[in-house]
Design a protein around this motif. Structure first.
Motif, PDB file in Angstrom:
ATOM      1  N   ALA A  33       0.720  -1.210   0.001  1.00  0.00           N
ATOM      2  CA  ALA A  33      -0.062  -0.165   0.206  1.00  0.00           C
ATOM      3  C   ALA A  33       1.070   1.300   0.038  1.00  0.00           C
ATOM      4  CB  ALA A  33      -1.037   0.025   1.215  1.00  0.00           C
ATOM      5  N   MET A  34       1.987   1.250   0.865  1.00  0.00           N
ATOM      6  CA  MET A  34       2.844   2.405   0.734  1.00  0.00           C
ATOM      7  C   MET A  34       3.577   2.410  -0.561  1.00  0.00           C
ATOM      8  SD  MET A  34       5.660   3.231   3.659  1.00  0.00           S
ATOM      9  CE  MET A  34       6.705   4.828   3.314  1.00  0.00           C
ATOM     10  N   ALA A  35       3.976   1.412  -1.050  1.00  0.00           N
ATOM     11  CA  ALA A  35       4.667   1.583  -2.485  1.00  0.00           C
ATOM     12  C   ALA A  35       3.657   2.243  -3.478  1.00  0.00           C
ATOM     13  CB  ALA A  35       5.108   0.414  -2.866  1.00  0.00           C
TER      14      ALA A  35
ATOM     15  N   ALA B 289       4.271   5.778  -5.420  1.00  0.00           N
ATOM     16  CA  ALA B 289       4.525   5.749  -7.003  1.00  0.00           C
ATOM     17  C   ALA B 289       3.272   6.708  -7.370  1.00  0.00           C
ATOM     18  CB  ALA B 289       4.252   4.298  -7.417  1.00  0.00           C
ATOM     19  N   ALA B 290       2.285   6.818  -6.596  1.00  0.00           N
ATOM     20  CA  ALA B 290       1.254   7.957  -7.304  1.00  0.00           C
ATOM     21  C   ALA B 290       1.541   9.463  -6.569  1.00  0.00           C
ATOM     22  CB  ALA B 290       0.001   7.402  -6.613  1.00  0.00           C
ATOM     23  N   GLY B 291       2.604   9.280  -5.888  1.00  0.00           N
ATOM     24  CA  GLY B 291       2.981  10.863  -5.452  1.00  0.00           C
ATOM     25  C   GLY B 291       2.186  11.286  -4.183  1.00  0.00           C
ATOM     26  N   GLN B 292       1.498  10.250  -3.684  1.00  0.00           N
ATOM     27  CA  GLN B 292       0.709  10.601  -2.451  1.00  0.00           C
ATOM     28  C   GLN B 292       1.612  10.673  -1.365  1.00  0.00           C
ATOM     29  OE1 GLN B 292      -1.982   7.615  -2.767  1.00  0.00           O
ATOM     30  NE2 GLN B 292      -3.387   8.474  -4.073  1.00  0.00           N
ATOM     31  N   ILE B 293       2.508  11.773  -1.158  1.00  0.00           N
ATOM     32  CA  ILE B 293       3.677  11.684  -0.143  1.00  0.00           C
ATOM     33  C   ILE B 293       2.970  11.950   1.182  1.00  0.00           C
ATOM     34  CG2 ILE B 293       5.616  12.697   0.351  1.00  0.00           C
ATOM     35  CD1 ILE B 293       5.969  11.244  -2.286  1.00  0.00           C
ATOM     36  N   GLU B 294       2.281  12.697   1.475  1.00  0.00           N
ATOM     37  CA  GLU B 294       1.581  12.803   2.731  1.00  0.00           C
ATOM     38  C   GLU B 294       1.021  11.561   3.153  1.00  0.00           C
ATOM     39  OE1 GLU B 294       0.350  16.546   5.522  1.00  0.00           O
ATOM     40  OE2 GLU B 294      -0.802  16.305   3.582  1.00  0.00           O
ATOM     41  N   ASP B 295       0.103  11.033   2.430  1.00  0.00           N
ATOM     42  CA  ASP B 295      -0.714   9.762   2.718  1.00  0.00           C
ATOM     43  C   ASP B 295       0.341   8.480   3.000  1.00  0.00           C
ATOM     44  OD1 ASP B 295      -2.877  11.101   2.242  1.00  0.00           O
ATOM     45  OD2 ASP B 295      -3.350  10.288   0.333  1.00  0.00           O
ATOM     46  N   ALA B 296       1.337   8.749   2.541  1.00  0.00           N
ATOM     47  CA  ALA B 296       2.257   7.553   2.685  1.00  0.00           C
ATOM     48  C   ALA B 296       3.159   7.867   3.893  1.00  0.00           C
ATOM     49  CB  ALA B 296       3.532   7.465   1.524  1.00  0.00           C
TER      50      ALA B 296
ATOM     51  N   GLN C 191       9.717  17.369   7.691  1.00  0.00           N
ATOM     52  CA  GLN C 191      10.954  16.604   7.581  1.00  0.00           C
ATOM     53  C   GLN C 191      10.538  15.151   7.223  1.00  0.00           C
ATOM     54  OE1 GLN C 191      12.452  17.359  11.550  1.00  0.00           O
ATOM     55  NE2 GLN C 191      13.722  18.879  10.942  1.00  0.00           N
ATOM     56  N   MET C 192       9.555  14.572   7.843  1.00  0.00           N
ATOM     57  CA  MET C 192       9.193  13.155   7.730  1.00  0.00           C
ATOM     58  C   MET C 192       8.855  12.941   6.263  1.00  0.00           C
ATOM     59  SD  MET C 192       9.559  11.584  10.781  1.00  0.00           S
ATOM     60  CE  MET C 192       9.373  12.118  12.465  1.00  0.00           C
ATOM     61  N   ARG C 193       8.056  13.993   5.569  1.00  0.00           N
ATOM     62  CA  ARG C 193       7.643  13.865   4.152  1.00  0.00           C
ATOM     63  C   ARG C 193       9.096  13.768   3.422  1.00  0.00           C
ATOM     64  NH1 ARG C 193       3.803  17.717   5.832  1.00  0.00           N
ATOM     65  NH2 ARG C 193       4.963  19.350   4.877  1.00  0.00           N
ATOM     66  N   ASP C 194       9.757  14.780   3.568  1.00  0.00           N
ATOM     67  CA  ASP C 194      11.088  15.029   2.727  1.00  0.00           C
ATOM     68  C   ASP C 194      11.976  13.840   2.970  1.00  0.00           C
ATOM     69  OD1 ASP C 194      10.609  17.508   2.287  1.00  0.00           O
ATOM     70  OD2 ASP C 194      11.868  18.308   3.815  1.00  0.00           O
TER      71      ASP C 194
ATOM     72  N   ILE D 100      12.481   5.435   2.651  1.00  0.00           N
ATOM     73  CA  ILE D 100      11.903   3.789   3.015  1.00  0.00           C
ATOM     74  C   ILE D 100      11.753   2.792   1.838  1.00  0.00           C
ATOM     75  CG2 ILE D 100       9.769   2.768   4.222  1.00  0.00           C
ATOM     76  CD1 ILE D 100      11.567   4.340   6.070  1.00  0.00           C
ATOM     77  N   ALA D 101      11.307   3.409   0.776  1.00  0.00           N
ATOM     78  CA  ALA D 101      11.269   2.400  -0.140  1.00  0.00           C
ATOM     79  C   ALA D 101      12.416   1.900  -0.674  1.00  0.00           C
ATOM     80  CB  ALA D 101      10.520   3.309  -1.526  1.00  0.00           C
ATOM     81  N   ASN D 102      13.508   2.992  -0.827  1.00  0.00           N
ATOM     82  CA  ASN D 102      15.128   2.622  -1.011  1.00  0.00           C
ATOM     83  C   ASN D 102      15.515   1.227  -0.195  1.00  0.00           C
ATOM     84  OD1 ASN D 102      18.097   3.135  -1.031  1.00  0.00           O
ATOM     85  ND2 ASN D 102      17.271   3.812  -2.969  1.00  0.00           N
ATOM     86  N   ILE D 103      15.252   1.242   0.912  1.00  0.00           N
ATOM     87  CA  ILE D 103      15.630   0.231   1.723  1.00  0.00           C
ATOM     88  C   ILE D 103      14.769  -0.988   1.708  1.00  0.00           C
ATOM     89  CG2 ILE D 103      16.917   1.766   3.039  1.00  0.00           C
ATOM     90  CD1 ILE D 103      14.681   1.291   5.340  1.00  0.00           C
TER      91      ILE D 103
END
Length: 258
Positions: free
Chosen positions: A130-132, A136-143, A166-169, A174-177
């Motif tokens: 779900a987070m991925a 991918a959809a650009g829903q940064i705040e939701d993720a 800071q968290m959004r940035d 998280i996806a990278n690891i």
């Protein structure tokens, strides 16, 4: 890598130690634990790239992934056997180092290691997927909200706006690891790897953490030669921040075992 902010809490020079923090935080939270340990160890740490006071992570072509980069930074702090402590992703990095160089570890304390590849947990897989999709959809705040509400010490919406930003940035890290933590691309779980760690290991979990944490701990404990397990009542994933005295006491137990 240059631009890494190192931290140091002086203590017994004969007990060097290194502490590795979780994602989306900084090494500063080890200060309360170092204070509670009252000089038993000479504790060092650092802020991961793009965290705390360290420079942003800006990989070039051919550079390693984020997890590997952090592992190499951590390894650069080790020049003799030491007490290695890690929390969350930091615990996975600590375990990765211990598997690669067990002779470098005097004791190993793993707090809530998020090596999801060690446990087959459908709920965690659904969360990751779900987070991925949101990223991918650009829903940064939701993720970011989804991640912090599950793993943080307080809900995303309770954080001040600066902390939320800071968290959004950083949430893309998280996806990278994911390859390392979800699919064990670093081969931490290879046959004979965990079994080669002769140093005493302590696995610490919060009683209120997601169930996958207990499943990971059980899978790791089954393969480690010298292992203890402890659960902190009333604590969640961010137990080093919310319950530093209890965590310091458990680290001390493991220090005694070494």
């Amino acid at each position: 890598m240059s631009g890494i902010h190192a931290r140091h809490w002086p203590g017994d020079p004969d007990r060097p130690a290194l502490a590795l923090h979780c994602m989306l935080a900084s090494g500063g939270y080890w200060g309360a634990i170092a204070e509670a340990l009252d000089g038993r160890i000479d504790l060092k740490g650092f802020d991961m790239p793009s965290h705390g006071r360290s420079d942003a992570w800006t990989p070039g072509e051919g550079d390693p992934d984020f997890h590997t980069a952090v592992t190499r930074i951590a390894a650069s702090f080790i020049n003799r056997p030491l007490d290695l402590i890690g929390h969350s992703m930091g615990a996975v990095v600590a375990l990765r180092i211990a598997v690669a160089a067990p002779e470098a570890i005097r004791s190993l304390t793993l707090i809530e290691p998020v090596l999801f590849a060690a446990a087959d947990d459908p709920a965690q897989k659904a969360q990751d997927e779900a987070m991925a999709r949101m990223l991918a959809a650009g829903q940064i705040e939701d993720a970011t909200r989804s991640f912090i509400d599950l793993w943080g010490s307080q809900p995303y919406d309770a954080l001040p706006p600066r902390a939320q930003a800071q968290m959004r940035d950083r949430i893309g890290l998280i996806a990278n690891i994911a390859d390392t933590q979800c699919r064990d691309s670093a081969n931490i779980l290879r046959p004979g790897g965990l079994e080669a760690i002769e140093a005493p290991v302590m696995l610490i979990a919060g009683a209120e953490s997601p169930p996958v944490i207990a499943a990971i701990a059980e899978a790791l404990a089954a393969r480690l030669p010298d292992v203890g397990r402890a659960t902190v009542p009333g604590a969640g994933h961010m137990v080093p921040i919310t319950h530093p005295a209890e965590v310091a006491g458990l680290i001390g137990v493991n220090l005694d075992r070494a």
